[in-house]
Scaffold this motif. Structure first.
Motif, mmCIF file in Angstrom:
data_model
loop_
_atom_site.group_PDB
_atom_site.id
_atom_site.type_symbol
_atom_site.label_atom_id
_atom_site.label_comp_id
_atom_site.label_asym_id
_atom_site.label_seq_id
_atom_site.Cartn_x
_atom_site.Cartn_y
_atom_site.Cartn_z
ATOM 1 N N SER A 43 -2.636 3.686 8.877
ATOM 2 C CA SER A 43 -2.385 4.913 8.121
ATOM 3 C C SER A 43 -1.486 4.685 6.911
ATOM 4 O O SER A 43 -1.424 5.530 6.020
ATOM 5 N N VAL A 44 -0.776 3.547 6.852
ATOM 6 C CA VAL A 44 0.045 3.239 5.674
ATOM 7 C C VAL A 44 -0.660 2.239 4.759
ATOM 8 O O VAL A 44 -0.049 1.658 3.859
ATOM 9 N N GLY A 45 -1.954 2.048 5.008
ATOM 10 C CA GLY A 45 -2.770 1.263 4.093
ATOM 11 C C GLY A 45 -3.000 -0.182 4.464
ATOM 12 O O GLY A 45 -3.669 -0.902 3.719
ATOM 13 N N LEU A 46 -2.465 -0.644 5.594
ATOM 14 C CA LEU A 46 -2.733 -2.019 6.004
ATOM 15 C C LEU A 46 -4.187 -2.162 6.428
ATOM 16 O O LEU A 46 -4.685 -1.370 7.231
ATOM 17 N N GLN A 47 -4.850 -3.170 5.881
ATOM 18 C CA GLN A 47 -6.261 -3.386 6.185
ATOM 19 C C GLN A 47 -6.367 -4.358 7.354
ATOM 20 O O GLN A 47 -6.326 -5.577 7.176
ATOM 21 N N ALA A 218 -10.755 -1.418 -2.667
ATOM 22 C CA ALA A 218 -11.789 -0.503 -3.150
ATOM 23 C C ALA A 218 -11.421 0.934 -2.816
ATOM 24 O O ALA A 218 -11.687 1.859 -3.596
ATOM 25 N N ALA A 219 -10.790 1.131 -1.653
ATOM 26 C CA ALA A 219 -10.382 2.481 -1.258
ATOM 27 C C ALA A 219 -9.354 3.051 -2.217
ATOM 28 O O ALA A 219 -9.390 4.240 -2.562
ATOM 29 N N MET A 220 -8.427 2.204 -2.676
ATOM 30 C CA MET A 220 -7.412 2.668 -3.617
ATOM 31 C C MET A 220 -8.043 3.011 -4.966
ATOM 32 O O MET A 220 -7.688 4.013 -5.590
ATOM 33 N N VAL A 221 -8.989 2.199 -5.420
ATOM 34 C CA VAL A 221 -9.680 2.478 -6.679
ATOM 35 C C VAL A 221 -10.369 3.836 -6.608
ATOM 36 O O VAL A 221 -10.287 4.648 -7.533
ATOM 37 N N GLU A 222 -11.033 4.088 -5.488
ATOM 38 C CA GLU A 222 -11.739 5.365 -5.325
ATOM 39 C C GLU A 222 -10.765 6.537 -5.274
ATOM 40 O O GLU A 222 -11.004 7.586 -5.874
ATOM 41 N N GLN A 223 -9.647 6.359 -4.581
ATOM 42 C CA GLN A 223 -8.657 7.426 -4.465
ATOM 43 C C GLN A 223 -8.063 7.792 -5.822
ATOM 44 O O GLN A 223 -7.899 8.963 -6.154
#
Length: 333
Positions: A43-47, A218-223
């Motif tokens: 939930s804090v962005g760790l993949q 990629a998730a951050m780019v989309e966000q």
């Protein structure tokens, strides 16, 4: 963040596969507890990738912040002036933490770094997005007895300092987008935000918050795209080798910020203006400025000596001290 979650991150940081049983043994808890903690860390962005019957691993190794390494990278003048250095796994905001602390003595400063900020801020109250360990999120402060005459241009001077470090150690393609974005033609590397506390005639305490992307998913780019922001890019994309160190870069930036703030207190923006112009990413580009309900379109023509943006709009030179600046859509590519 709980001790067990911090220990779990440290165990996974090498990027190799770790079985649930091994993690449970190392951290003295059940495999079910490990699974629950891993879900929280996602939930804090760790993949974190799970391989059924094998174990868990981070998508890529993670260099955790290390106080000893950062202190080792500080030069003698910066070390002598550094009053307090704090590192946090997670925090609401590094700048908010500094605002809670007593002001440092004259010619001294504090620095706070975090792997993750729950409420990091960008300009105009926007949230600064940075998953755990994926960038550099830090703030420094400094006490000024008198309010510098060039205070509105301080963010530009700090931008020059950040640009110096990134150009020397990462890529020469780094530029500055007025007033406080760190960019390349590929997208946004980071930004900075300055808060001022104190009286109108001094003394004041300046808090400078800086966020830089190291790795961008990629998730951050989309966000960011959904929020309408400039596409994010990571510093590691520009590094000539994969050994770019967050800790070393943090030390270099802290060194440079100490130098910039010392010089700014003595000489104001004058000594930074020409260098800022060399890094000006908007220079001679068609732009649109949004100032509240009003918009101005024209061609960016650099800055004044006190840091105001100049836009040539229909033959009239506009001086802007605030506003949202974007390349015109037909010229943004």
């Amino acid at each position: 963040m709980s001790e067990i979650r911090s220990a779990l991150i440290a165990a996974l940081a090498d990027g190799t596969v770790h079985s649930g049983a091994d993690l449970a043994h190392r951290l003295s808890c059940s495999r079910t507890a490990i699974w629950k903690h891993l879900n929280v860390l996602k939930s804090v962005g760790l993949q974190i990738e799970a391989q059924r019957g094998i174990g868990y691993q981070l998508r890529q190794p993670l260099e955790l912040l290390d106080e000893a390494v950062i202190r080792h990278g500080l030069d003698a003048r910066t070390s002598a002036a550094l009053n307090r250095l704090e590192l946090h796994d997670d925090i609401e905001s590094t700048s908010e933490r500094l605002r809670e602390l007593p002001a440092p003595a004259a010619d001294h400063f504090d620095a706070v770094l975090a792997e993750y900020q729950a409420n990091g801020r960008g300009r105009r109250g926007r949230q600064w997005l940075s998953p755990f360990g994926s960038g550099l999120c830090f703030s420094v402060n400094r006490w000024f007895e008198m309010v510098p005459a060039a205070l509105p241009a301080l963010s530009l001077a700090v931008g020059v300092g950040v640009c110096r470090v990134l150009r020397d150690h990462v890529t020469h393609s780094v530029g500055l987008k007025w007033p406080n974005d760190i960019v390349t033609d590929s997208g946004k590397l980071g930004g900075l935000l300055i808060d001022v506390q104190g009286e109108a005639d001094g003394p004041i305490v300046i808090v400078i918050g800086i966020g830089l992307n190291f790795d961008v998913s990629a998730a951050m780019v989309e966000q960011v795209a959904q929020a309408g922001g400039l596409a994010p890019v990571g510093l590691r994309d520009f590094a000539e080798d994969s050994g770019l160190s967050r800790n070393l870069l943090a030390a270099l930036l802290i060194n440079e910020l100490h130098t910039v703030l010392t010089e700014f207190e003595r000489s104001g923006f004058d000594t930074f203006a020409d260098e800022w112009r060399r890094y000006d990413w908007l220079a001679d580009r068609p732009v649109t400025a949004q100032i509240g309900p009003r918009s101005v379109s024209g061609t960016a023509r650099g800055i004044t000596n006190d840091g105001a943006l100049l836009i040539d709009s229909k033959g009239e030179l506009q001086h802007l001290v605030s506003g949202e600046i974007s390349l015109r859509p037909d010229c943004a590519g």
